[in-house]
Enzyme design. Structure first.
Site, PDB file in Angstrom:
ATOM      1  N   GLY A 122      69.123 -99.127  15.333  1.00  0.00           N
ATOM      2  CA  GLY A 122      69.559 -99.632  16.641  1.00  0.00           C
ATOM      3  C   GLY A 122      70.134-101.024  16.504  1.00  0.00           C
ATOM      4  N   ASN A 123      70.055-101.785  17.593  1.00  0.00           N
ATOM      5  CA  ASN A 123      70.698-103.104  17.570  1.00  0.00           C
ATOM      6  C   ASN A 123      69.781-104.173  16.960  1.00  0.00           C
ATOM      7  OD1 ASN A 123      69.304-104.766  19.799  1.00  0.00           O
ATOM      8  ND2 ASN A 123      69.681-102.786  20.775  1.00  0.00           N
TER       9      ASN A 123
ATOM     10  N   VAL B 147      66.642-105.812  18.989  1.00  0.00           N
ATOM     11  CA  VAL B 147      65.396-105.038  18.927  1.00  0.00           C
ATOM     12  C   VAL B 147      64.884-104.989  17.478  1.00  0.00           C
ATOM     13  CG1 VAL B 147      64.317-102.801  19.394  1.00  0.00           C
ATOM     14  CG2 VAL B 147      65.999-103.729  20.993  1.00  0.00           C
ATOM     15  N   GLY B 148      65.805-105.046  16.525  1.00  0.00           N
ATOM     16  CA  GLY B 148      65.393-105.102  15.118  1.00  0.00           C
ATOM     17  C   GLY B 148      64.444-106.276  14.871  1.00  0.00           C
TER      18      GLY B 148
ATOM     19  N   GLU C 196      68.124-100.168  10.249  1.00  0.00           N
ATOM     20  CA  GLU C 196      69.492 -99.647  10.187  1.00  0.00           C
ATOM     21  C   GLU C 196      70.211-100.193  11.413  1.00  0.00           C
ATOM     22  OE1 GLU C 196      70.919 -97.671   7.858  1.00  0.00           O
ATOM     23  OE2 GLU C 196      69.146 -97.345   6.638  1.00  0.00           O
TER      24      GLU C 196
ATOM     25  N   CYS D 284      78.026 -96.267  14.656  1.00  0.00           N
ATOM     26  CA  CYS D 284      77.665 -97.548  14.030  1.00  0.00           C
ATOM     27  C   CYS D 284      78.658 -97.942  12.946  1.00  0.00           C
ATOM     28  CB  CYS D 284      76.255 -97.497  13.474  1.00  0.00           C
ATOM     29  SG  CYS D 284      76.021 -96.173  12.278  1.00  0.00           S
TER      30      CYS D 284
HETATM   31  P1  NAD Z   1      68.891 -97.921  21.963  1.00  0.00           P
HETATM   32  O1  NAD Z   1      69.114 -98.739  23.197  1.00  0.00           O
HETATM   33  O2  NAD Z   1      68.671 -96.464  22.096  1.00  0.00           O
HETATM   34  O3  NAD Z   1      67.663 -98.597  21.212  1.00  0.00           O
HETATM   35  C1  NAD Z   1      67.202 -98.101  19.969  1.00  0.00           C
HETATM   36  C2  NAD Z   1      65.728 -97.834  20.068  1.00  0.00           C
HETATM   37  O4  NAD Z   1      65.033 -99.049  20.296  1.00  0.00           O
HETATM   38  C3  NAD Z   1      65.358 -96.893  21.205  1.00  0.00           C
HETATM   39  O5  NAD Z   1      64.503 -95.880  20.720  1.00  0.00           O
HETATM   40  C4  NAD Z   1      64.688 -97.781  22.207  1.00  0.00           C
HETATM   41  O6  NAD Z   1      63.657 -97.127  22.927  1.00  0.00           O
HETATM   42  C5  NAD Z   1      64.115 -98.880  21.362  1.00  0.00           C
HETATM   43  N1  NAD Z   1      64.002-100.149  22.082  1.00  0.00           N
HETATM   44  C6  NAD Z   1      64.929-100.673  22.922  1.00  0.00           C
HETATM   45  N2  NAD Z   1      64.490-101.872  23.388  1.00  0.00           N
HETATM   46  C7  NAD Z   1      63.288-102.085  22.810  1.00  0.00           C
HETATM   47  C8  NAD Z   1      62.332-103.154  22.878  1.00  0.00           C
HETATM   48  N3  NAD Z   1      62.541-104.230  23.616  1.00  0.00           N
HETATM   49  N4  NAD Z   1      61.202-103.043  22.153  1.00  0.00           N
HETATM   50  C9  NAD Z   1      60.985-101.963  21.377  1.00  0.00           C
HETATM   51  N5  NAD Z   1      61.843-100.929  21.285  1.00  0.00           N
HETATM   52  C10 NAD Z   1      62.970-100.997  21.995  1.00  0.00           C
HETATM   53  O7  NAD Z   1      70.085 -98.065  20.947  1.00  0.00           O
HETATM   54  P2  NAD Z   1      71.009 -99.303  20.653  1.00  0.00           P
HETATM   55  O8  NAD Z   1      70.220-100.383  20.026  1.00  0.00           O
HETATM   56  O9  NAD Z   1      71.874 -99.623  21.828  1.00  0.00           O
HETATM   57  O10 NAD Z   1      71.929 -98.611  19.550  1.00  0.00           O
HETATM   58  C11 NAD Z   1      73.175 -99.116  19.253  1.00  0.00           C
HETATM   59  C12 NAD Z   1      73.108-100.061  18.075  1.00  0.00           C
HETATM   60  O11 NAD Z   1      72.560 -99.370  16.964  1.00  0.00           O
HETATM   61  C13 NAD Z   1      74.462-100.535  17.612  1.00  0.00           C
HETATM   62  O12 NAD Z   1      74.355-101.880  17.227  1.00  0.00           O
HETATM   63  C14 NAD Z   1      74.755 -99.667  16.398  1.00  0.00           C
HETATM   64  O13 NAD Z   1      75.661-100.220  15.496  1.00  0.00           O
HETATM   65  C15 NAD Z   1      73.397 -99.500  15.832  1.00  0.00           C
HETATM   66  N6  NAD Z   1      73.331 -98.278  15.060  1.00  0.00           N
HETATM   67  C16 NAD Z   1      73.114 -98.372  13.732  1.00  0.00           C
HETATM   68  C17 NAD Z   1      73.086 -97.240  12.966  1.00  0.00           C
HETATM   69  C18 NAD Z   1      72.855 -97.277  11.490  1.00  0.00           C
HETATM   70  O14 NAD Z   1      72.619 -96.214  10.928  1.00  0.00           O
HETATM   71  N7  NAD Z   1      72.899 -98.425  10.852  1.00  0.00           N
HETATM   72  C19 NAD Z   1      73.276 -95.989  13.568  1.00  0.00           C
HETATM   73  C20 NAD Z   1      73.467 -95.949  14.937  1.00  0.00           C
HETATM   74  C21 NAD Z   1      73.481 -97.099  15.685  1.00  0.00           C
END
Ligand code: NAD
Length: 463
Positions: free
Chosen positions: A194-195, A198-199, A216, A250
């Protein structure tokens, strides 16, 4: 299994899968293989339900969902099944003469109970591909699909307990509150996609238990079009990688740096490619997707308004969450569109003087998840590979490096930590345990104190 406070809590789920792991069965080759075969059966027998869920969440064309989510995960399963035996076999290591007689080996042991948190853009593949790796490595796992893709999350929560060992593999549904509660539990590994914001939350939660983490993440992945590029092919490959899943990938090329002399031909070729792919009206084309939700639509609309001049597309419709495949020129480098990951179908094209300027542009920013080079000159591609840093690179291609199972997939720096896919995923979910075994029949006293006289001389000679 969904998280419903009355029914089952995150703590219950964590306890359940830990119990499953402690039973010892996940370590067995038979369990790993049977679970992978069951997951394969799920993907085949329930494909229609999965594709319907993806269409509901993202308006994804069925064939795109099949290729990027179902077939992709199946390929990971098949690779793991074909190699499990080899991956699980201990690896012999040479023991130095000074320690002979002895044997040494590396044993890959499972980490334990792991948590996999996925995003919404490929909501099935991005939890199931890590799950394949976790199972192959002999772990128990909880997957937490994204609540932002609710139909896909629901489908997984319904189907997985029907197919997989429910004491060892669970699905936890929910949003921020539920994920926060899950993160408070002790895990043996957390795999987050994800982003980056949150990472950081994930890293902090993991630090409390010293839990290892794979992140990731994303970032702005550039495509560099060198003056030696095949412009027609480059345009098609860039447009395909950018506009698949309406730019919500991504590893989509985020922006293009084009040699100034090729700017006009590239813009024309991009216009032709978009027209060839999606016709006069991409909105009514079944092969073109939609933006996931209103929040992201509004965000992208804002980026478009301040992003430059649309030479292709530029049309939006909030009610339908539609944003046309859009190519932008005259982009201001400090504009918001160049300061955050776009993650939508807007493609800024920025002219640069030469390859060195492109490299400087890339190196002045965070390390991207992917970097694309379009050039017919191998030396140029090699120079860019050597002088930049990125999670992965594709030359004269976009996105497809992710689908080569022998290539580890992951970011570097701000785009992530750790890798998976194929053997890399198996390694991520394993601990490489070093084992040294010395027989007792010979017990030369040279290592033991007192270290005087001949022992000192001998040790200095040998080591
Ligand atoms: P998202 O909003 O679905 O969040 C990802 C996960 O984090 C979800 O399961 C969500 O429930 C959890 N989450 C959200 N906020 C949280 C918090 N405050 N505390 C704990 N958990 C929380 O997805 P996203 O982040 O919008 O995804 C898009 C991002 O992910 C982009 O930056 C994209 O580049 C990246 N991405 C990376 C890859 C990769 O393989 N490297 C693949 C897909 C997406």
């Amino acid at each position: 299994m969904s998280i419903d406070k009355q029914v089952v809590t995150p703590a219950d789920i964590a306890k359940q899968v830990r119990g499953g792991f402690d039973s010892g069965r996940t370590r067995l080759l038979e369990w790993r293989a049977s679970q992978l075969r069951r997951l394969r059966a799920l993907l085949i027998e329930r494909e229609t339900e999965l594709l319907d869920a993806l269409a509901s969440d993202l308006g994804k064309p069925a064939i795109e969902s099949y290729v990027t989510e179902v077939a992709f995960t199946r390929a990971e399963i098949d690779l793991a099944l074909a190699n499990l035996d080899t991956w699980m076999s201990p690896e012999k290591v040479t023991v130095p003469l000074t320690q002979q007689p002895a044997k040494a080996r590396i044993v890959r042991e499972p980490l334990g109970a792991v948590l996999i948190i996925g995003p919404w853009n490929y909501p099935i593949q991005l939890v199931l591909a890590p799950l394949v790796a976790a199972i192959a490595a002999g772990n128990a796992a909880v997957i937490k699909p994204s609540e932002v893709a609710p139909a896909s999350s629901r489908a997984l929560a319904q189907l997985i307990p029907e197919y997989l060992d429910p004491e060892c593999i669970a699905v936890a549904e929910g949003g921020v509150a539920e994920t926060t509660a899950l993160l408070a539990e002790r895990w043996d590994h957390i795999f987050y996609t994800g982003n980056g914001t949150v990472g950081r939350v994930v890293l902090e939660a993991a630090a409390k238990h010293l839990t290892p983490v794979t992140l990731e993440l994303g970032g702005k992945s550039p495509a560099i079009v060198d003056r030696h590029a095949n412009v027609a092919v480059a345009a098609k490959r860039i447009a395909w990688g950018k506009f698949i899943n309406a730019g919500q990938t991504c590893v989509a090329p985020d922006y293009v740096l084009v040699d100034r002399t090729l700017e006009r031909p590239l813009l024309d070729a991009l216009a032709s490619a978009v027209h060839a792919f999606y016709g006069d009206n991409p909105r009514s084309n079944p092969d073109y997707g939609r933006i996931i939700n209103d929040h992201h639509f509004t965000r992208l609309h804002g980026l478009l308004e301040t992003g430059g001049v649309a030479v292709v597309g530029g049309v939006t419709d909030a009610a339908d969450r539609y944003i046309a495949p859009t190519v932008l020129t005259e982009v201001v480098h400090a504009a918001p569109i160049m300061c955050e990951e776009i993650f939508g179908p807007l493609l800024p094209v920025i002219p640069v003087d030469d390859v060195d300027a492109a490299v400087d542009f890339v190196n002045a920013r965070e390390k991207p998840l992917a970097l694309y080079v379009f050039s017919e000159a191998d030396s140029v591609a090699e120079r860019i590979i050597e002088t930049t840093s990125a999670g992965g690179v594709a030359v004269n291609a976009t996105v497809l490096h992710v689908a080569v199972p022998g290539l580890p997939f992951g970011g570097v720096g701000a785009s992530g930590t750790g890798t998976y896919h194929g053997r890399a995923g198996f390694e991520t979910f394993s601990h490489a345990k070093s084992v040294l075994n010395r027989p007792t029949r010979l017990d030369v006293p040279v290592m033991y104190p007192p270290y005087r006289g001949w022992k000192q001389k001998l040790l200095r000679r040998l080591l």
